[in-house]
Design an enzyme around this catalytic site. Structure first.
Site, PDB file in Angstrom:
ATOM      1  N   CYS A 107       0.838  -1.184   0.000  1.00  0.00           N
ATOM      2  CA  CYS A 107       0.000   0.000   0.000  1.00  0.00           C
ATOM      3  C   CYS A 107       0.880   1.244   0.000  1.00  0.00           C
ATOM      4  O   CYS A 107       2.084   1.155   0.240  1.00  0.00           O
ATOM      5  CB  CYS A 107      -0.947  -0.010   1.203  1.00  0.00           C
ATOM      6  SG  CYS A 107      -0.097   0.187   2.765  1.00  0.00           S
ATOM      7  N   ASP A 164       4.426 -26.739 -23.011  1.00  0.00           N
ATOM      8  CA  ASP A 164       5.617 -27.331 -22.416  1.00  0.00           C
ATOM      9  C   ASP A 164       5.135 -28.038 -21.147  1.00  0.00           C
ATOM     10  O   ASP A 164       4.033 -27.771 -20.671  1.00  0.00           O
ATOM     11  CB  ASP A 164       6.617 -26.206 -22.093  1.00  0.00           C
ATOM     12  CG  ASP A 164       7.738 -26.687 -21.215  1.00  0.00           C
ATOM     13  OD1 ASP A 164       8.392 -27.662 -21.598  1.00  0.00           O
ATOM     14  OD2 ASP A 164       7.967 -26.085 -20.149  1.00  0.00           O
ATOM     15  N   ASP A 210       7.745 -21.995 -20.224  1.00  0.00           N
ATOM     16  CA  ASP A 210       8.281 -21.187 -19.130  1.00  0.00           C
ATOM     17  C   ASP A 210       9.793 -21.131 -19.070  1.00  0.00           C
ATOM     18  O   ASP A 210      10.358 -20.209 -18.509  1.00  0.00           O
ATOM     19  CB  ASP A 210       7.750 -21.689 -17.788  1.00  0.00           C
ATOM     20  CG  ASP A 210       8.541 -22.879 -17.298  1.00  0.00           C
ATOM     21  OD1 ASP A 210       8.792 -23.778 -18.119  1.00  0.00           O
ATOM     22  OD2 ASP A 210       8.922 -22.908 -16.126  1.00  0.00           O
ATOM     23  N   ASP A 223      12.526 -23.005 -23.622  1.00  0.00           N
ATOM     24  CA  ASP A 223      11.333 -22.724 -24.414  1.00  0.00           C
ATOM     25  C   ASP A 223      11.441 -21.426 -25.198  1.00  0.00           C
ATOM     26  O   ASP A 223      10.626 -21.164 -26.076  1.00  0.00           O
ATOM     27  CB  ASP A 223      10.092 -22.628 -23.512  1.00  0.00           C
ATOM     28  CG  ASP A 223       9.784 -23.950 -22.832  1.00  0.00           C
ATOM     29  OD1 ASP A 223       9.967 -24.983 -23.488  1.00  0.00           O
ATOM     30  OD2 ASP A 223       9.387 -23.935 -21.662  1.00  0.00           O
TER      31      ASP A 223
END
Lengths: 56, 828
Positions: free
Chosen positions: B122, B528, B721, B725
């Protein structure tokens, strides 16, 4: 209606002033953080923590 | 003195923290029973759940910033104790080579560095950080931007940046330095330029509209010389709007034209320029109508849409950038001459033959072989192999993999461009370069639209001249203005912006907005496995009890042994133990790849593979895992024999099967490509219900497989990921990376799933299809409007009021239609 020859150039002067102010605001970073100032004004130094011993 | 009063009050409140329902005052988590870590905040003793939170609270109070607790609007993140490895790597920020990357030397001798702040809950957190930093010795100036959550710190050259970051981490937040020159400034300058252009268009546009309003209601009582005066004023006001605010469109159109394409900006530029020049001509000649109002409205609307789109995209790239950020990589080169026997070196400085020390939790800096030590190494992101591999003397190590258990000494064999990682990066760049060329839907349509409009306009001109019509030029202008593809150019950007925002609120970041148009045409989704369909980390799936001990007790014992290990299995136990109270283990000995043992409450406990347990207890453990699912088996035993058998699985994400089924229901084909072994892959493919799967694939093979699919006419969406890849993500028409994955995967993806929830894939497809429907709807509307408006314009029946009203109505209609995308999707 000859008055428009005076009034409209005056309005152009106003437009110029507004534009200058806007461009200054952008350049000086007034639009960079639109959230911070709203919070900073609420949480500032004038709220003295009791640890200072001046809380009353 | 106030503090004395507070101390006398304190004892009365001392028993508060031990109440069963007590929650940590700092982080809001339950305080474990028996924990007594009070901190006096503004005169009241408040309970804390752990040493980390206590330290943070003391730090805040000690700095005189206790009012933070009154201002915050949400609880603070739990303060974890920093692992030693991370603490040490923080010191890397003080290494001159690294420091140079993110601090700037100022003319007055001070230095300036920029930090990205994380875990901020915050605005009060930002205030706290700002105040805290400002109090640090040597810090001269602190500026925290609340919207971007970045801090700019001006400090003396002697201040160590690592100590500032350590302070922020002790407060429970995270900070990463970044290079403002490279990352932020570019988009900042672009944003300011866009904002200036939009502001100028708005301010001047209002004036133009004010004058134009007079003409709308003109029933012939504006005198001719007044008319010319007003037009001249409008010409004056419109000129900056066209040539300053509209510069982006003009430049882009010109670039497109030189590149031989008719793009959307060309139709925009033509409409704007012709209407502007025509109106200017009419003003000078003092006859016919002017269309300055249409020009400014057009430019303003378009700029507003672009600004919104830019902001959405900037937010997306920013988030991706934050996720990809890591501690700088420095290697510990063994050098007997250096202090402590080792020196820090950048990976680029390493040479084959160098000896490097890799501590647990650190990344392997280059390819090499193990020279000394035994450990397990996690290569999941590089190869897709899910389980960490045991490495000992002579075993190869891959740069970019992560050492898990024990210190290792490595002899460097390949550095720089010869490493596997560099090979993957090269493949990625090649794949990005060869990315299937896709012309955006809107641009394609704009091509024929521009052609058609120009055709009709020329015909009008020819017909007008042939028929000796007096106002033929006015009619040509009316054609251009009324067809000025306002609706058309707004159609795509507005819908895309809404889709981007709607997806963002569901945890899907869209990095390239054009990907939404392509995603609507996807007919084949390739997944994947490790880290994508599965969580990428083992989880406790099943516990079998062999003795009289309760499950919670066994878990607590296992977690106690694993408490300080960074092995994925250790993390699984720590996660499984949740809020249970964990005893402390002493004399813990770790045997990499086998198990761990240590003393708890005077007894020696063993945790590890069945072979490890057999070797240490001298007892043959029972055949394990008969009741549970197939996975990694870990046993807990004391000297007398095993007491529990834990089964750990790289668990399939719970939503995976449903997502795959839903994709199929929508007519998409699904394929699984993985670098993992056959057996594991088969089990996962079966669990999820994917019939078409291939295992043991390296990055090139994956890319090849996707190319084959594309050769067969498939529009491929790739979801992955890992580093491995990245090339295939770049090679697919649309790519989605998991937010938890490697930075390299993020950089080559069109979209990123922030929450690691696979349903995001489905959302992306759904939203893409929905926005395509809406864009088409908008285009049909534009066509309909033109079919009605064009003949009227050609025949000279349209007066400026009708043209302007028609344009506004069509623009509002298009915007409203696009906003529908937001509402409908929220309901569904």
């Amino acid at each position: 209606m000859e008055i428009i020859y005076l009034l409209i150039p005056i309005s152009l002067v106003f437009v110029g002033v507004i534009l200058w102010a806007f461009l200054w605001a952008v350049r000086s970073g007034q639009f960079d953080d639109l959230e911070g100032p709203a919070h900073q004004i609420l949480m500032d130094d004038d709220d003295i923590p009791p640890a200072d011993g001046r809380g009353d | 003195m106030l503090s004395t009063t507070a101390e006398t009050v304190a004892p009365m409140l001392m028993d508060m923290p031990t109440r069963a329902d007590a929650r940590c005052f700092h982080c809001g988590e339950p305080v474990p029973a028996g924990t007594d870590l009070p901190v006096e905040i503004e005169g009241v003793n408040q309970p804390m759940c752990c040493l980390g939170c206590q330290a943070a609270a003391k730090l805040i109070v000690g700095a005189g910033l206790a009012e933070f607790y009154r201002h915050r609007t949400s609880v603070s993140p739990r303060v974890e104790e920093m692992p030693a490895a991370v603490r040490e790597r923080l010191a890397a920020f003080d290494h001159p080579a690294v420091r140079r990357q993110f601090t700037r030397q100022r003319a007055d001798g001070a230095a300036e560095c920029s930090l990205m702040l994380e875990k901020v809950a915050c605005p009060a957190c930002l205030w706290l950080i700002e105040r805290y930093l400002a109090q640090q010795p040597g810090v001269m100036e602190v500026g925290v931007n609340y919207s971007t959550r970045r801090a700019r710190i001006v400090h003396g050259a002697e201040v160590e940046v690592s100590s500032l970051i350590r302070g922020i981490e002790q407060l429970g937040y995270d900070a990463q330095p970044y290079d403002p020159q490279r990352q932020q400034l570019g988009s900042d300058r672009e944003r300011r330029t866009l904002l200036r252009r939009l502001g100028v268009a708005l301010v001047l546009g209002m004036q133009v509209m004010m004058v134009a309003t007079a003409f709308y209601f003109d029933q012939g009582y504006i005198a001719a010389d007044h008319r010319q005066f007003l037009n001249a004023i409008n010409l004056l006001l419109t000129t900056p709007v066209v040539f300053y605010s509209g510069m982006g469109f003009l430049q882009s159109a010109w670039r497109g034209l030189r590149g031989g394409t008719l793009n959307m900006d060309l139709s925009v530029s033509l409409g704007v320029l012709l209407a502007y020049l025509g109106s200017a001509w009419n003003t000078w000649a003092d006859r016919g109508t002017t269309y300055f109002d249409a020009v400014v409205m057009f430019v303003t609307f378009l700029l507003a849409a672009r600004y919104l789109e830019f902001m959405a995209r900037a937010r997306a790239t920013e988030t991706v950038e934050r996720m990809g950020r890591r501690l700088p990589l420095l290697a510990r080169r063994i050098n007997p001459a250096a202090e402590g026997g080792a020196e820090m070196a950048a990976p680029a400085e390493l040479k084959p033959g160098d000896r490097v020390l890799i501590r647990p939790g650190e990344e392997v800096p280059a390819d090499g072989v193990v020279a000394e030590g035994v450990s397990t190494v996690n290569e999941a992101l590089l190869t897709g192999e899910s389980a960490p591999l045991r490495k000992q003397g002579g075993d190869p190590l891959l740069g970019g993999s992560i050492n898990v258990d024990n210190p290792l000494q490595m002899t460097v064999t390949r550095v720089g461009e010869k490493t596997l990682l560099a090979g993957i990066v090269e493949a990625l760049e090649r794949a990005l370069g060869e990315r299937p060329r896709l012309t955006a839907l809107a641009d394609r349509i704009a091509g024929w639209f521009v052609g058609a409009v120009l055709g009709v306009a020329s015909l009008t001109a020819i017909a007008g001249i042939a028929a000796h019509t007096e106002h033929w030029f006015a009619n040509v202008l009316a054609v251009l203005v009324i067809t000025c593809p306002c609706a058309l150019s707004l159609a795509a950007p507005a819908a895309l912006t809404c889709a981007i925002n709607a997806l963002m609120s569901r945890g899907v970041l869209v990095v390239r907005s054009a990907a939404i148009e392509t995603a609507a045409r996807v007919n084949h989704v390739v997944f994947d496995k490790t880290g994508t369909l599965t969580r990428g980390a083992p989880r406790l799936a099943h516990t079998e009890l062999l003795g009289s001990r309760r499950e919670a007790e066994c878990l607590a014992l296992a977690a106690a042994l694993e408490w300080h290990s960074e092995h994925p299995i250790a993390l699984a136990f720590r996660q499984a133990v949740g809020g249970l109270r964990v005893p402390s283990a002493t004399g813990v000995i770790n045997e990499p790849g086998a198990g761990i043992h240590g003393e708890i409450d005077g007894r020696r406990w063993f945790l590890g593979s069945p072979q490890f347990i057999a070797a240490h207890t001298g007892q043959q453990p029972p055949a394990a895992g008969s009741a549970g699912p197939v996975g990694t088996t870990v046993m807990l035993a004391d000297q007398e024999g095993p007491v529990a058998v834990f089964t750990l699985l790289d668990e399939v994400r719970p939503e995976a099967a449903a997502v795959v089924r839903a994709l199929r229901d929508r007519g998409l084909r699904v394929t699984l490509l993985t670098g993992d072994q056959q057996l594991v892959s088969a089990a996962v493919a079966e669990a999820i219900g994917i019939g078409d799967w291939r295992a043991g694939m390296n990055p090139q093979a994956k890319l090849q497989a996707v190319r084959e699919l594309q050769g067969g006419g498939a529009v491929v969406m790739m979801v992955g990921d890992g580093v491995n890849d990245a090339p295939v993500l770049a090679g697919a028409q649309v790519s989605i990376a998991m937010g938890s994955g490697a930075a390299l995967a993020h950089s080559s993806a069109d979209m990123v799933l922030l929450r690691g929830d696979l349903r995001g894939v489905l959302e992306a497809v759904e939203h893409a299809r929905k926005s395509r429907r809406i864009i088409r709807g908008n285009l049909w509307w534009a066509l309909f409007y033109n079919v009605i408006g064009l003949p009227a314009a050609v025949l000279g029946l349209v007066n400026p009021l009708i043209a302007a009203a028609g344009m506004s109505v069509s623009s509002l209609f298009v915007l409203g239609n696009a906003l529908r995308l937001r509402r409908v999707s929220e309901a569904g």
